[in-house]
Each structure stands twice: as structure tokens, then as C-alpha cells.
Design a protein around this motif. Structure first.
Motif, PDB file in Angstrom:
ATOM      1  N   VAL A  77       0.819  -1.210   0.000  1.00  0.00           N
ATOM      2  CA  VAL A  77       0.000   0.000   0.000  1.00  0.00           C
ATOM      3  C   VAL A  77       0.855   1.265   0.000  1.00  0.00           C
ATOM      4  O   VAL A  77       0.736   2.109  -0.892  1.00  0.00           O
ATOM      5  N   THR A  78       1.703   1.410   0.990  1.00  0.00           N
ATOM      6  CA  THR A  78       2.438   2.657   1.184  1.00  0.00           C
ATOM      7  C   THR A  78       3.403   2.960   0.044  1.00  0.00           C
ATOM      8  O   THR A  78       3.405   4.076  -0.490  1.00  0.00           O
ATOM      9  N   VAL A  79       4.224   1.991  -0.339  1.00  0.00           N
ATOM     10  CA  VAL A  79       5.212   2.237  -1.397  1.00  0.00           C
ATOM     11  C   VAL A  79       4.534   2.576  -2.720  1.00  0.00           C
ATOM     12  O   VAL A  79       4.874   3.584  -3.349  1.00  0.00           O
ATOM     13  N   PRO A  80       3.556   1.786  -3.200  1.00  0.00           N
ATOM     14  CA  PRO A  80       2.897   2.161  -4.450  1.00  0.00           C
ATOM     15  C   PRO A  80       2.226   3.537  -4.383  1.00  0.00           C
ATOM     16  O   PRO A  80       2.249   4.293  -5.345  1.00  0.00           O
ATOM     17  N   MET A  81       1.635   3.848  -3.222  1.00  0.00           N
ATOM     18  CA  MET A  81       1.003   5.142  -3.065  1.00  0.00           C
ATOM     19  C   MET A  81       2.041   6.266  -3.147  1.00  0.00           C
ATOM     20  O   MET A  81       1.820   7.283  -3.795  1.00  0.00           O
ATOM     21  N   LEU A  82       3.174   6.071  -2.505  1.00  0.00           N
ATOM     22  CA  LEU A  82       4.243   7.068  -2.552  1.00  0.00           C
ATOM     23  C   LEU A  82       4.724   7.284  -3.980  1.00  0.00           C
ATOM     24  O   LEU A  82       4.901   8.419  -4.418  1.00  0.00           O
ATOM     25  N   LEU A  83       4.905   6.207  -4.719  1.00  0.00           N
ATOM     26  CA  LEU A  83       5.425   6.312  -6.081  1.00  0.00           C
ATOM     27  C   LEU A  83       4.412   6.906  -7.054  1.00  0.00           C
ATOM     28  O   LEU A  83       4.801   7.535  -8.038  1.00  0.00           O
ATOM     29  N   SER A  84       3.117   6.725  -6.793  1.00  0.00           N
ATOM     30  CA  SER A  84       2.112   7.203  -7.744  1.00  0.00           C
ATOM     31  C   SER A  84       1.511   8.553  -7.386  1.00  0.00           C
ATOM     32  O   SER A  84       0.783   9.134  -8.185  1.00  0.00           O
ATOM     33  N   GLU A  93       7.396  19.923  -5.153  1.00  0.00           N
ATOM     34  CA  GLU A  93       7.134  18.513  -5.390  1.00  0.00           C
ATOM     35  C   GLU A  93       8.453  17.752  -5.544  1.00  0.00           C
ATOM     36  O   GLU A  93       9.380  18.206  -6.201  1.00  0.00           O
ATOM     37  N   ILE A  94       8.509  16.580  -4.921  1.00  0.00           N
ATOM     38  CA  ILE A  94       9.693  15.728  -5.016  1.00  0.00           C
ATOM     39  C   ILE A  94       9.653  15.005  -6.352  1.00  0.00           C
ATOM     40  O   ILE A  94       8.623  14.463  -6.750  1.00  0.00           O
ATOM     41  N   LEU A  95      10.768  14.995  -7.043  1.00  0.00           N
ATOM     42  CA  LEU A  95      10.857  14.322  -8.333  1.00  0.00           C
ATOM     43  C   LEU A  95      10.714  12.809  -8.173  1.00  0.00           C
ATOM     44  O   LEU A  95      11.017  12.244  -7.112  1.00  0.00           O
ATOM     45  N   LYS A  96      10.269  12.145  -9.246  1.00  0.00           N
ATOM     46  CA  LYS A  96      10.083  10.698  -9.238  1.00  0.00           C
ATOM     47  C   LYS A  96      11.372   9.990  -8.830  1.00  0.00           C
ATOM     48  O   LYS A  96      11.354   9.025  -8.076  1.00  0.00           O
ATOM     49  N   GLU A 100      11.929   7.333  -5.693  1.00  0.00           N
ATOM     50  CA  GLU A 100      12.489   5.987  -5.856  1.00  0.00           C
ATOM     51  C   GLU A 100      13.671   5.775  -4.909  1.00  0.00           C
ATOM     52  O   GLU A 100      13.847   4.680  -4.363  1.00  0.00           O
ATOM     53  N   ILE A 101      14.462   6.806  -4.694  1.00  0.00           N
ATOM     54  CA  ILE A 101      15.576   6.709  -3.737  1.00  0.00           C
ATOM     55  C   ILE A 101      15.027   6.517  -2.324  1.00  0.00           C
ATOM     56  O   ILE A 101      15.505   5.675  -1.571  1.00  0.00           O
ATOM     57  N   ILE A 102      13.998   7.269  -1.975  1.00  0.00           N
ATOM     58  CA  ILE A 102      13.384   7.154  -0.650  1.00  0.00           C
ATOM     59  C   ILE A 102      12.840   5.743  -0.459  1.00  0.00           C
ATOM     60  O   ILE A 102      13.069   5.122   0.573  1.00  0.00           O
ATOM     61  N   VAL A 103      12.138   5.218  -1.454  1.00  0.00           N
ATOM     62  CA  VAL A 103      11.569   3.869  -1.372  1.00  0.00           C
ATOM     63  C   VAL A 103      12.691   2.842  -1.210  1.00  0.00           C
ATOM     64  O   VAL A 103      12.531   1.851  -0.496  1.00  0.00           O
ATOM     65  N   GLY A 104      13.839   3.093  -1.809  1.00  0.00           N
ATOM     66  CA  GLY A 104      14.968   2.185  -1.665  1.00  0.00           C
ATOM     67  C   GLY A 104      15.464   2.041  -0.227  1.00  0.00           C
ATOM     68  O   GLY A 104      16.054   1.049   0.140  1.00  0.00           O
TER      69      GLY A 104
END
Length: 106
Positions: A77-84, A93-96, A100-104
């Protein structure tokens, strides 16, 4: 042995499941596993033989199961929501790529 493995799993970001059934655990081993589960965000399942019936191992078992459940929510839930979704930091706004770095690191 076991403490070194638990320490390594604290920083592991690739392993999502592990089977450590058949290993005889002492209560302090469950404590190390619980400490690892508190900080590891990628592990989703652990197969363990829960032979110990002490109250301490029961408490650690609950911690581990809850953390694995939390990780499943984070990953599904959280990771897909963050990325989308749009994410803002100090009004910008934080760039895509940054997301992706944050999710890593999750």
C-alpha cells in the motif's frame, strides 16, 4: 552466529522471506530476531519452529508477526502510493527519482 545473522538482517533490503525452521532457539535468540524485525522493512515472512513456550518468546513472537504484517502493508500500500502520488517537501514537489531513492531506503 545467530546475533551476527540478526544484525545483518537489520540492514538487508533484498530478502523478503526466510526459512529458519529446524534451528533450536534460546529465548535470547528470539529477542535478537524481534529486534531485527523492528527495523527490517523488507522481510515479509519467516518460517520458524516456535518450540519455546516461555512468556518472553511469546512476546517476541507477537512482535515479529506484527512487524511482518506491517511490512506487508508498507510494500503493498504505502510504497505504491508514494510512487504514484505527488509528494511535497517545503512546498516543492519531489521528483520521481527522489521518491524511488526514498523507497529504496524503506
Amino acid at each position: 552466529g545467530w546475533k551476527a545473522l540478526a544484525e545483518g538482517l537489520k540492514i538487508n533490503r533484498a530478502l523478503t522471506s526466510m526459512d529458519i525452521s529446524g534451528i533450536i532457539f534460546k529465548d535470547n535468540n528470539f529477542e535478537e530476531l524481534a529486534k531485527m524485525a523492528e527495523v527490517n522493512t523488507t522481510l515479509l515472512s519467516v518460517k520458524i519452529d516456535w518450540h519455546s513456550r516461555s512468556s518472553r518468546s511469546s512476546e517476541h513472537r507477537k512482535i515479529i508477526k506484527q512487524k511482518l504484517s506491517d511490512n506487508a502493508v508498507l510494500r503493498s500500500v504505502t510504497v505504491p502510493m508514494l510512487l504514484s502520488s505527488s509528494v511535497f517537501l517545503q512546498g516543492a514537489e519531489i521528483l520521481k527519482e527522489m521518491k524511488e531513492i526514498i523507497v529504496g531506503y524503506l
